[in-house]
Structure formats: C-alpha cells, structure tokens
Write a protein that holds these residues in place. Structure first.
Motif, PDB file in Angstrom:
ATOM      1  N   LEU A 206      -6.818   1.339  -8.477  1.00  0.00           N
ATOM      2  CA  LEU A 206      -6.436   2.434  -7.578  1.00  0.00           C
ATOM      3  C   LEU A 206      -5.330   3.310  -8.166  1.00  0.00           C
ATOM      4  CD1 LEU A 206      -6.559   0.834  -4.041  1.00  0.00           C
ATOM      5  CD2 LEU A 206      -8.054   2.605  -5.012  1.00  0.00           C
TER       6      LEU A 206
ATOM      7  N   LYS B 264     -13.374   2.823  -2.054  1.00  0.00           N
ATOM      8  CA  LYS B 264     -13.760   1.430  -2.265  1.00  0.00           C
ATOM      9  C   LYS B 264     -15.259   1.227  -2.078  1.00  0.00           C
ATOM     10  CE  LYS B 264      -9.566  -1.159  -1.399  1.00  0.00           C
ATOM     11  NZ  LYS B 264      -8.919  -2.158  -0.527  1.00  0.00           N
TER      12      LYS B 264
ATOM     13  N   GLN C  93       1.087   4.165  -3.041  1.00  0.00           N
ATOM     14  CA  GLN C  93       1.024   5.612  -2.814  1.00  0.00           C
ATOM     15  C   GLN C  93       2.231   6.315  -3.436  1.00  0.00           C
ATOM     16  OE1 GLN C  93      -1.118   7.551  -1.042  1.00  0.00           O
ATOM     17  NE2 GLN C  93      -2.381   6.117   0.140  1.00  0.00           N
TER      18      GLN C  93
ATOM     19  N   LEU D 271      -9.272   5.811   1.282  1.00  0.00           N
ATOM     20  CA  LEU D 271      -9.324   4.553   0.554  1.00  0.00           C
ATOM     21  C   LEU D 271     -10.687   3.883   0.756  1.00  0.00           C
ATOM     22  CD1 LEU D 271      -7.530   2.682  -1.152  1.00  0.00           C
ATOM     23  CD2 LEU D 271      -6.927   1.489   0.940  1.00  0.00           C
TER      24      LEU D 271
ATOM     25  N   LEU E  14      -7.659   9.504  -4.887  1.00  0.00           N
ATOM     26  CA  LEU E  14      -6.783   9.171  -3.760  1.00  0.00           C
ATOM     27  C   LEU E  14      -5.786  10.303  -3.534  1.00  0.00           C
ATOM     28  CD1 LEU E  14      -6.931   6.495  -2.195  1.00  0.00           C
ATOM     29  CD2 LEU E  14      -4.979   5.707  -3.503  1.00  0.00           C
TER      30      LEU E  14
ATOM     31  N   ALA F 122       0.831  -1.199   0.000  1.00  0.00           N
ATOM     32  CA  ALA F 122       0.000   0.000   0.000  1.00  0.00           C
ATOM     33  C   ALA F 122       0.868   1.253   0.000  1.00  0.00           C
ATOM     34  CB  ALA F 122      -0.922  -0.010   1.214  1.00  0.00           C
TER      35      ALA F 122
END
Ligand SMILES: Nc1ncnc2c1ncn2[C@@H]1O[C@H](COP(=O)(O)OP(=O)(O)OP(=O)(O)O)[C@@H](O)[C@H]1O
Ligand SMILES: Nc1ncnc2c1ncn2[C@@H]1O[C@H](COP(=O)(O)OP(=O)(O)OP(=O)(O)O)[C@@H](O)[C@H]1O
Ligand SMILES: NCCS(=O)(=O)O
Ligand SMILES: [Mg+2]
Ligand SMILES: [Mg+2]
Lengths: 265, 279, 308, 279, 265
Positions: free
Chosen positions: E203, E240, E178, E236, E230, E174
C-alpha cells in the motif's frame, strides 16, 4: 482449574514530578482468566493494555481493586504467571539458549536437561541454530521469539504476552500463532495476549476484550471460537470467509473506530 | 561505544576504509601511549639536565633507573625491592579481597533493600571521608600494629568506591530484568545472584579499579605504622633522609604495578562482560 | 618459653642501631624481639598505650604529652640530649629581632618546635609576630629550595641541606642552655617492666654498651666503618652522612644517666617543664604536679652494676 | 529499581497495601538510619562507661560533645571550629571545581577519542595510585606552600574517580543513541554535548560522590603542607598530643559535612537525572 | 533529485569471540533509492533487513561494495538520511517534545520555533497531548510514533524506517500509513521502509524488495502503484479488491514461502 482475576481494578500514575496529582490510566477493570481460556486484548495505542498486563503480572499494584489467583490476592510477580515483554527484556550476559533455560535454572534443573529443553523450545519457535548466539547478535524478531521460548520454559499456569509477534514477518507470525494455539490447548495454560492485530486476536482467542482509552476501560468482551476451529483442522481461508468471522471483524473494527471518533469529538 | 568489527565507531573519525569489515579490534591506543610516555620522560630529562628543578628533588631518569637497579640488587632499609614490593602487594591484595568480600554484599544490600540501605548508609557515609592519617592512632589502639592494621587502613580506602559502585550498578539494572525473573519464579536470592549481580558487574569492575588506585595511594599512610618492609615504608624512609631517587623509584614501581593491574582488569572486563559494550 | 618483646624504634642515627642490627639485644636478653619502625613519637606512644609495644623510642615532647595524659610508662634511658642535631637555620636574617614577619617552618609538635618557641621566648620575640609554618622535614627542604620560607627549625639531614645556603641562628645546645633542653629517650610500659625486669635491664645494658663503645672512640665510626653501614641500612640514611649525624647528639654514658642531671632528677624536671610549656601553648589540657613516676634511674643503675 | 509510586519494588517485600497506588515516595530509610546511628552511639557510650577502651583513646560521646562545644567557642590551635571548617571547605570545593573542570573533559576525551585515550590513559594511570605523602615535596617544589599546593593534593585524589567514571559513563551510552543523533546531522561536538554527556551524567555523579569522599580523606595529608587552619590540621595537631576528644570531634565534623554534601548530591541526582531510574 | 545507492554490498559479522571466522549476513546487495521513490523491504525474521538499513544509514561499514549518495561514498551517518529505529532509541533525559525537537536543536533553530514545530509533528502522529510526557511514561506505540516524528523533524532527503508501525493497533497504524504516504509525496523524501506486513509494503511502496535469508540477498524487486492510487483518492477496499493487488499479494506471499520451503529442505 485456576482463575486469574482482576476485580474492579483501577490504576493511576502520578503526573510527572507533581506527585500530588494523578492520572487515571485504567478504571474499573474486571476480568477473569481461567486456565482453559485464551483472552486477547485489543485497543488503541496508549489505551492501557500493557498496564493491564503489568497488573496481572504483579509488576504494578492497583490503585484500587483486587488482583487474585484462585481467590488469593497476588503478592507480586510469581512463577504461575510468565510474561513475554513488549521490549524483549532478555539478559545480555546470557546467550539465547541460556536465556531460554533461565526459568529452568531457577527450578534447579540440571544443566544437560536444561540445554536439551531450551534447544527444543528454540527449535519450536524456529531458531534451530541460534542457541549459542549473543543477544546483541539477534535480529528484532529473533529476540521476540527467544522471549516467547523463555516464558514457555517456565511452564506457567498463565501466560501473559505483550505483543509477542509484533516484530515478525507474516509467515513466521502465522507459524508462531499456530504454535501458541497448540501450546495453549495442549498444556491448559491460560493465555492473556495483547495484540494490535484484530485478526490475530480473533484467530487465537476464546474471548476478545476491547479496551478504550482515557481512562482505559473494557468496552467489549466477546467470545470467539475460530481458534478451536483452526485447531480442529478447518482451513484459514474457510474461517476467514465465514459470515461469523466477517461479522466479528467488522464489529471489533467498529468498536475501535467508534472510540476514535469519540476521541476526536 | 568501543570500536567493534564492522561497526563505524560512532565517535571515531568515520572513514570507510578498504579493510573496514575485516576482523580486528580497530587500531589500538598503545603507540600513542608509548609516545606520550616518551615525551614525558624526555621532558623530565631536559628538566634535570637544564637544572630547572634541583636534582635533590627531581633526579634525572638515569639516576632513578640506577636507584631502581640498586634497590633491586642491594636493597634499601634492609630489604630488596622485590621484598618491599611483595610485602606491599600482599597487603593490597588482602585489602582488596576483604573489600570485595565486604563491599559487594554491602553494596547489594544498600541497592536492594530498604533496611540494608537504612543501616549501612550512615556507616558508609561516615567511613567514606575519613582521613587515614586521622584515624591511624585509633586503628592502632583497636587492632594493634600488626599486618591487620595496615590491611584495615587500605581496606577503609578501598571499601567506599566498591560499595558505592555496587549500589549504583544495582540501580542501573532495568526493572524489566528483575520483573522477568520474578515472573519465572525466582526467589529474592535468585534475583540477586542471577539478575542484579550480573547487571551490576560492569559498575562493580569500575569501582574496583577506582578502589585499587585508592588503595595504592593509601599505602604510605598504612605503612607509616610499624612496618619493616613495603614500598610505602621504603618511600617514607627515603623521604625522611631526602633520598629522592629512591622516592621516585618507589613511585615508579607503584605506578608500574598499578598499570599492570589495570591492564589485567581491562582484559577481565573485556572477557567476562563483553555484553557491557552492547547495552 | 621465649618471651616476645615488641620494640618500637625511630629511624634516628644513634649508636643502639648497631646492636639492633647485630642481634645483640636478642642474645643478651634471650628474648625474641620484634623491631617495629615508627616515624614519630606520637605513634610510638599510641602503640605502647594499645599494648602493641613494650619498649619505645620517643622525643621529650611526646614523652611529656604521654606522661601528662598519665599513660603508664617509664623513662628508662636518655638516648641523647639534642645539641647540634637540631637548629634554626635562616636565610637573610642576622639577628633574632629580624625574625619578626618572617616565615619560619618547623614540624609542629616536635622537639624542634618546642626549641623554636623556647628560643623565641628567650629572645623576647613575640611568637605571633613570626609566621610559624607546619611542615615535615622533606617538605621544609623543598620549601627552602623554592624560597618560600626564610628559615626552619629542623633536624638532619635536612638541616645540613639548609646550612649550605643559610646560617644558623641557634642550635638545640643553645636552647638547652637557655633552659629548654630537648632529648630523646627509651621508654617502657610499666606493665612490661613489672613482668620482665630482667629484659629491661638487659636492654639498657646493651644500649649502654653501644654508647660506651661509640663514646670511647667516636672517630672510628667513620663513613667507611661497619657501624656506619649498619646504621645506614636500618635508617635509610646515606652512609657518608652517618658520622656527622651522630655528632648532632650528646650521648650520655650510663653513669651520667644515673646522675642528678638526668634520670636521677633532671629528666623528670625537664619533662615537667616541657609539659608546662605545652600547656601554655594550649596543646595539652592539663599538667601533673609530679612527673617523677614517669622517670626511673633503677634500670641504668642495675645495668651499670651488671657491668659492661 | 527505586521504589516508585504504584510499582511493586522488584526486590522490596511485596505486599499489596490499600494505599499502594497513592502518591508518595515509598517509606524512607531515614528512621532506620537514625536507629542505626543511635545504636552506634549507645554502643560507644557503653564501651566508654565500662572502660572497654581506655578513655584516652575512646572518650565518651559526652566528652566529645564537650570538645566540639569547646572548639566551637574557644578554638583549638589558634582558630575556632568554624574557621577550621571554613578553611577546609574552601579547599575541598576549590579542588572539586578544579577536578570537575579537568576531569569531565578528560574522561570524555578518554571515552570518545582514540588519541585522547592514548595520551591521557598513561597519565591518569600514573597519577591514580600516587601516595600523597610521597609526592608532597615535589608539589611544594613546583607550586610552593600556598593554598594552591593544598588544593592540588586534594584534586589529585579527586581526579581519578571523576575521570574514570566519566569514561565509564561514556562507554555505557547506547550506540543507537549516538547513531540517532548522527543521522539527524549532529556534529561530533553536538553528539558529545547532547548525547554522550547526558548519558554519562549518572555515572559522573557517582564518580563525583566517590571523589568527594577521596577528597576529604586526603585533607589531613594536604593540610600537612604549611596549614595554620583547617580540620585536617586541627586533627593532626590534636592526634600528636593524644587529644583524642578533638581528633574524634574533627572526624565527626568531617563526617557530618560529608553527609550533608551526600544528601545534596542525591537530591541533585533525583532532580536532574530522574530518568536514570527508568533505564 | 538525489539517489542513495548500495552497490554489490556484502556484510559479514565475526562469529562470537572467534574474530578470525565470519558469517555472511548480506551478499551482493545492489539497490538504488531515488528521492521520489518509496521502497518497502520485506523478508523473514533474521533475513538482514535491519542490517541493510544500518548500511544505508552508515551505522555499519560494508565488508565489500559501496554505499553512496549521488555518487559520493557516505562517511557514516548524516543529516541527509534520518532513521526511525526498531527499538525506539529515544533520549530518556528529554521529554517527548524535546525528543522530536532534537534534530531542530542541532540545526540551531530557536526554542519557540522548535516547540511549535515539534508539537505540530506530535499532533500529526496522533500525540496531541503527550509533549510534556517523559519517555518512560509512554506506551510502546506512543514511543514509536515519537520516533517517527523525530525523524521527520530532521527534514531529511531519505527516510529510513525500521518497522516503525510494528507496535500500533490497526486504526492508528492505518492513519500513520496515510500520514507517511503524504509526507513522502509532499516532500519528495525517498523512503526505505522495513516492514513485516506485505499489505503495508504494497500500500505504501513504489517498489517492494524481497530479501531472502542465509545470506541475505534480494530475490525480487517489484514495482507497485497502490500508494499513488490511494493518494489519488481511490478507496482502500477498491484497491484491495483489484486483481493486480491480489496478484501481487499472492506473488509476494509465495516468494517468502518459497524461501521458507527451501530453508526447510
Ligand atoms: N552484531 C551482530 N553480530 C553478529 N550477528 C548479527 C549481528 N547483528 C545481526 N546479526 C545477524 O544477522 C542476521 C540479520 O539480522 P537483522 O537484524 O538484519 O535481521 P532482520 O531482517 O532485521 O530481522 P527482524 O525482522 O527479525 O528484525 C541475523 O541472523 C542476526 O543473527
Ligand atoms: N510509568 C508511567 N508513568 C506515567 N504514565 C504512564 C506510565 N506508563 C504508562 N503510562 C500511561 O498510561 C497509558 C497506557 O499505557 P500502556 O503502556 O498501558 O498502553 P498500551 O495500551 O500498552 O499502548 P501500546 O499499544 O502503544 O503499547 C499511556 O497513556 C501512558 O502514557
Ligand atoms: N627526635 C624525636 C622525634 S619525636 O619522638 O619527638 O617524634
Ligand atoms: Mg503496550
Ligand atoms: Mg530487524
């Protein structure tokens, strides 16, 4: 029933060329894997998961502590513990089929029989037509699956898997998860699965072990039963929506995060 | 690293060509090699025409060609070229066979076992630098003047490259390959035969090619002793009487045979270890 | 059963090549002969010592070395006294004193080397003042051609090559007269001589016969003769060069061989002197007091008795 | 494949020891090697004591030791052992330097370029089997009888293993390594220097070790050319007069030097290419 | 702004040793990657994702069709397109830091500067203290991160990533997602990401491309904007839970499954 045990195991590597200095990578690991268990190990990158598996496989000697099967100290790698490697470790001089048949060849099984069994295993991991392919003609995910088929061919008491599904798309991955679960429950092969997916760990394992880094140590060892639920026919969605699942998922995520915060501190 | 179909050879001049993905092994090097050989022969011809080097020491290509024909038809020192060649080939191959039979197991032992390494290392290291001209008398004393001594001399030159390359090949076998086999229950012998040996084969082939070269270059020394036939014997006999055209003819025959063997070795390599190019 | 005889020869142009080519030795001795070629006397000695050879051809220098090391051998036949076959050819030097500071090449340890050092001694030229280089005959020819050396003590055919552009300062005939004879000889291992005396006699007989045939009419062995061709075939020499090469030796007859100058006494003395010289040169560790056990006139006498 | 700390050597007898993970390079092979050498010397002594081989051809170790002492102090053929050794070492090292300077670029050219391969392949294949005893006169005609010709003869023996191993090393460089560099903008030269050359180094080192052996074994042939000093010359002179103790002394000195160089090469290897053991 | 284009590209491999026979692996691929885009490629194992990336990188020549940057046909690999390999392809003779600094070295940047920048990049991928480590001392996930840092060091116009986060635990993964998103938006580096995670594709990417196998072909090319959301600070969980997200997720899953059904038929 057999048990693979690590007792108060620690492992240190020398620091670069200075062999008088060592770095502790695993510390005081005690873990028992019975042949009806499916243990998943999760933990951050570099926390020592591969090292742990290497100890269980007999590729590394512990700096202290014991590694044993049914109370007998292991003397290195053995046919009772088959390994699926993080980097496939397939033999480039054999085609896909012969790689899978390799453990059978070691046991002196006849060529025709080997071929049949290898093709069967390849089909089970979704590689029906890849038997004659050279290793360098396979994609990354195909190689991983050949590696899994090869380990299964050796018909071991324990299966040690190092991120075996890491390079697979979601669908192929889900299918192989089902397959592994079935192999495990059918053949009573104890499984030690290293994975970076908390979900995968929860869905397959009877116990989820969390490794924290620097030095690698077990910070949690939590029983789970979602795999058995899956096997008994419960739907994936149903399981994922259950409060136990959510709780455990959050708990495990928290454990890994906690360790990351501590890390940053 | 070799030019493979559809793969832009990493270090070849990279141009995307219309027929890029088509089957075919890339353009060969044969034409360039032929040009090179032609240039060398031309230079040699010029050197002899303009008398840069006395014809006594560098006869023209034509004279050498005649000498080859002559030796082939009429012979020299009692045997024809075919007989000389055959005698030498037998020795080279016998020595090669002996070196492979001894060298590969020795190399494997050095590469895989501490005890093997401990015992064989000093022996190999001792044999390696020995000059054949120095130990020739000892060889004669110990094994006489028959074929055995000639084959021994050639073998002694061939062994070290084979042993060293085998040991180096063993070391280059990835540890995971061995670990995998052992975790599938392979015995030490099986690991050796099914994992370490195949891993080492590309290296062994390189060693064998080096050994063949070493063997040929020891041929004259080996045939100094009580030979009555052989290319080395022929060259040596001719050299003593300054029959340079035969000396060069002999050298060319040796080079030609060695060249053919080299081509054979490369074909074998391409055929039996295609994976070596894909590591 | 047939006796196997191993004979080591050198590719030297001399009359016994003819019966060798004809198979006369086999016919007369009734033995199965295995002819082996060697390039130097040292290798022949080694092979005899190893038991691989029964009879061999060596020069006086290796012979002296072998005898001094007490290898059980016996000289049975003096092939020839080296006369014009070996000589010191030089370029731009007209008297022995001119050798000082020059580069003179010779195959070390050969009869030529021995003769060169003997000649220098005779001329009272300090060997240390001459730069003596070790080169084999073909390399001598190459170095001469290039002008890297000023002279060489060497044998034919390289010698005749050098003579084309150089002058001869001394031949081995001269050196022999100055007290340093050099020669080639056939030797036999003592063990073989004891076991098969009849074969040794037969061997000497055939050899003597060939010499006699040559000595009777040297000029008939000309470039186009079958003899020259046979010799060329066995040695690798060019046929047209064979007659000249034959003239480079003085080939003694069987009667001469038995005389006091050769096997009857002179040869043992020459071996002793050669050995003393080698000792002086630091090439061998010690000399014997008596070299006569290594020389025998018995075989030439018996062969002569058996008739030609 | 070498015994690494904490790693169960894949083919070594696997016993889990209390000190398993502790620092240390595993038990060495030196003791076993020393025992081997002792056994050989003992056998040699016995053979000479019981006269299995005539002392003329196999003098006892003691006599050889005396010979070494004697040559060291009093010399043989006008020079001491130190002088002979020094002369030969100079030639070997000069030839090694020349072979490396020529051979590595040549091997890289053969391994990386079609044109380089086309031009150099036939030349190397021609040079490889040449018997030094046959081409000595040509060497003299072309470069005379000085040091240069001796060094050339040794270099000609050293070049082929270095060239072949370099080319083989180039081929073993994984294509991805080259691809990676090129995708980061490496020029052909940079790919060669920073990727292909390092990949080839383990192989080049093996080639250099083989070459050193080949060089020593050509020493006697090289020193046939107008040498007045050198181990090869000393051995050759002694051999001709059956001074076997000096011949063996010379051989032992050569073996000892070669052995030291080999140890040096291995240390260099361990120090400069530690990664070779981890491929 | 630059564009990397594949136009009607197809690729065939010879079948084993029989070079007269070929197998089509990619067929009629047309894809344009602008330097402000982030394309994610998903598809089953063996569908040709790595092959597609190899074509874009210039490691393979197309059997037909064109690969170009700003209209100029590419002549093999180039500094404008940096690659992160599926099998790390790190140089074992360099330590982690020097591997990262390698592209800088190629550009002749001074040693001190190289070191600083490499250490900075290593820190950004979470490997603060691993600079001096040898490659064989790194865990699988650590190696992948070094590979990413190395590609970034070359400061390319396009970044081609072959499952770069496959061997990472959820948290590290994760964080790196980013990080990649930030690199992309800050430096205007066009990104082509191969991944087996539909979630990851959604994402990060501005477009998700779906590859179907046998022969590999593009069956969908769908825009997405979750990455921008994002970046703009949306959480997040919020993303989602959004209906668009759910819809796209289901759609992509369906596409891959469909293809699997067809496969089985
Ligand atoms: N060198 C080659 N020779 C022959 N066939 C090849 C070669 N490389 C790849 N292939 C074939 O091309 C197809 C696509 O492979 P590719 O590696 O592109 O798949 P992928 O989509 O990256 O799969 P994965 O997700 O498993 O990595 C596969 O069927 C593979 O067998
Ligand atoms: N041969 C080695 N020498 C020194 N250190 C090593 C060695 N192998 C691993 N390590 C170190 O041990 C630690 C644990 O490595 P390991 O490979 O077990 O991690 P991991 O949990 O499998 O990580 P990942 O999920 O990234 O694969 C790492 O910090 C690594 O740098
Ligand atoms: N001419 C005699 C040669 S040798 O026997 O001395 O080597
Ligand atoms: Mg790991
Ligand atoms: Mg792929």
């Amino acid at each position: 029933m057999s048990v693979l045990s690590l007792q108060s195991v620690s492992l240190a590597f020398p620091v670069d060329r200075d062999i008088s200095q060592t770095r502790l990578v695993l510390d005081g690991i005690t873990l028992h894997l019975a042949s009806d268990e499916f243990i998943a190990v999760i933990g951050r990158s570099g926390s020592g998961k591969t090292s742990l598996l290497n100890l269980a496989a007999g590729f590394l000697k512990p700096t202290s502590g014991r590694v044993s099967v049914d109370g007998v100290d292991i003397a290195g790698p053995g046919a009772d513990r088959a390994v699926v490697f993080q980097d496939d470790a397939l033999y480039p001089w054999l085609n896909a089929r012969d790689n899978v048949a390799f453990p059978l060849k070691l046991r002196g099984i006849a060529k025709g029989e080997r071929r049949l069994r290898a093709d069967d295993l390849l089909a089970k991991v979704g590689l029906d037509n890849a038997g004659a392919k050279n290793i360098w003609e396979l994609s990354g995910g195909m190689r991983q699956r050949v590696g899994i088929a090869r380990a299964l061919a050796s018909d071991p008491r324990f299966l040690l898997l190092d991120e075996p599904l890491g390079a697979l798309d979601a669908l192929t991955r889900a299918r192989l998860q089902q397959f592994l679960l079935k192999v495990w429950s059918d053949s009573k092969t104890g499984a030690l699965l290293i994975t970076h997916s908390i979900e995968e760990a929860m869905l397959l394992a009877t116990r989820v072990v969390v490794l924290a880094p620097n030095p690698g140590r077990i910070v949690a060892d939590i029983p789970a039963s979602f795999g058995r639920q899956l096997l008994s026919g419960k739907s994936l969605q149903e399981i994922k929506d259950s409060p136990e699942y959510r709780r455990l998922h959050d708990g495990l995520t928290g454990l890994i995060h906690a360790d990351a915060q501590e890390d940053a501190a | 690293m070799t030019i493979e179909v559809g793969i832009i050879a990493p270090t070849a001049p990279v141009e995307i060509q219309p027929d890029a993905g088509k089957p075919g092994r890339g353009r060969g090097t044969l034409p360039i090699s032929l040009v090179t050989i032609a240039v060398i022969i031309a230079a040699w011809s010029l050197a002899s025409v303009y008398g840069v080097v006395s014809p006594l020491f560098l006869p023209s290509p034509l004279i050498v060609l005649k000498a080859i024909y002559n030796v082939a038809v009429n012979g020299f020192v009692d045997s024809t070229l075919a007989q000389h060649t055959f005698a030498s080939l037998l020795r080279i191959f016998a020595a090669l066979a002996a070196s492979i039979v001894i060298g590969i197991p020795a190399g494997l032992a050095i590469g895989t076992s501490r005890i093997g390494k401990g015992i064989l290392d000093p022996i190999v290291e001792f044999l390696r630098p020995l000059p054949p001209l120095a130990y020739l008398p000892l060889i004669i004393i110990w094994i006489g003047i028959g074929e055995a001594s000639k084959i021994t001399v050639i073998s002694l030159a061939m062994l070290p490259p084979i042993i060293l390359s085998t040991a180096a090949g063993v070391k280059s076998a990835p540890a995971d390959f061995v670990n995998a086999a052992r975790s599938f229950g392979a015995s030490r012998l099986q690991v050796l035969l099914y994992v370490i040996l195949p891993s080492a084969i590309p290296s062994i082939l390189t060693g064998t090619r080096i050994a063949l070269g070493a063997g040929w270059s020891t041929l004259v020394a080996a045939e100094l002793v009580a030979a009555s036939r052989g290319l080395g014997f022929m060259i040596q006999s001719a050299a003593q009487f300054l029959v340079t055209d035969i000396v060069i003819a002999g050298i060319i025959v040796i080079a030609a045979i060695a060249f053919l063997l080299e081509i054979l070795a490369r074909l074998l390599e391409r055929w039996f270890v295609p994976w070596a190019a894909h590591r | 059963a047939d006796v196997n005889v191993n004979i080591g020869y050198q590719p030297i142009v001399e009359p016994s090549r003819v019966p060798q080519a004809d198979g006369t030795y086999e016919k007369v001795t009734g033995a199965k002969i295995n002819w082996q070629k060697f390039d130097s006397g040292a290798d022949v000695i080694t092979a005899i010592a190893s038991g691989s050879l029964d009879i061999g051809y060596v020069g006086s220098s290796p012979l002296a070395a072998a005898a001094s090391r007490e290898i059980p051998i016996e000289t049975i036949f003096v092939v020839g006294l080296i006369s014009e076959a070996e000589a010191l050819a030089v370029k731009g030097i007209d008297k022995p004193e001119g050798l000082a500071g020059k580069k003179i090449a010779t195959p070390f340890v050969s009869t030529a080397h021995y003769s060169l050092l003997t000649a220098l001694k005779h001329w009272k030229v300090d060997p240390k003042s001459v730069e003596i280089l070790n080169l084999r005959p073909p390399e001598i020819a190459a170095a001469w051609e290039r002008g890297d050396i000023d002279g060489a003590y060497v044998w034919d055919p390289v010698l005749s090559q050098l003579k084309k552009t150089g002058t001869v300062l001394a031949t081995s005939a001269d050196v022999a007269a100055w007290g340093g004879p050099t020669f080639d000889a056939w030797i036999v291992s003592k063990k073989f001589a004891e076991e098969h005396p009849e074969i040794v006699t037969g061997f000497v007989q055939v050899t003597g016969k060939a010499y006699a045939s040559y000595l009777a009419n040297p000029d008939s062995w000309n470039a186009t003769s079958p003899e020259a061709e046979k010799i060329a075939k066995l040695t690798g020499a060019k046929t047209e060069e064979v007659p000249a090469l034959l003239k480079g030796y003085h080939f003694p007859s069987l009667e001469e061989q038995a005389g006091a100058d050769l096997l009857g006494g002179g040869t043992a003395k020459a071996v002793a002197e050669t050995s003393a010289f080698l000792l002086e040169q630091g090439k061998i560790p010690a000399v014997l007091s008596d070299y006569s056990p290594y020389v025998s006139s018995r075989w030439v006498v018996e062969a002569a008795k058996a008739g030609l």
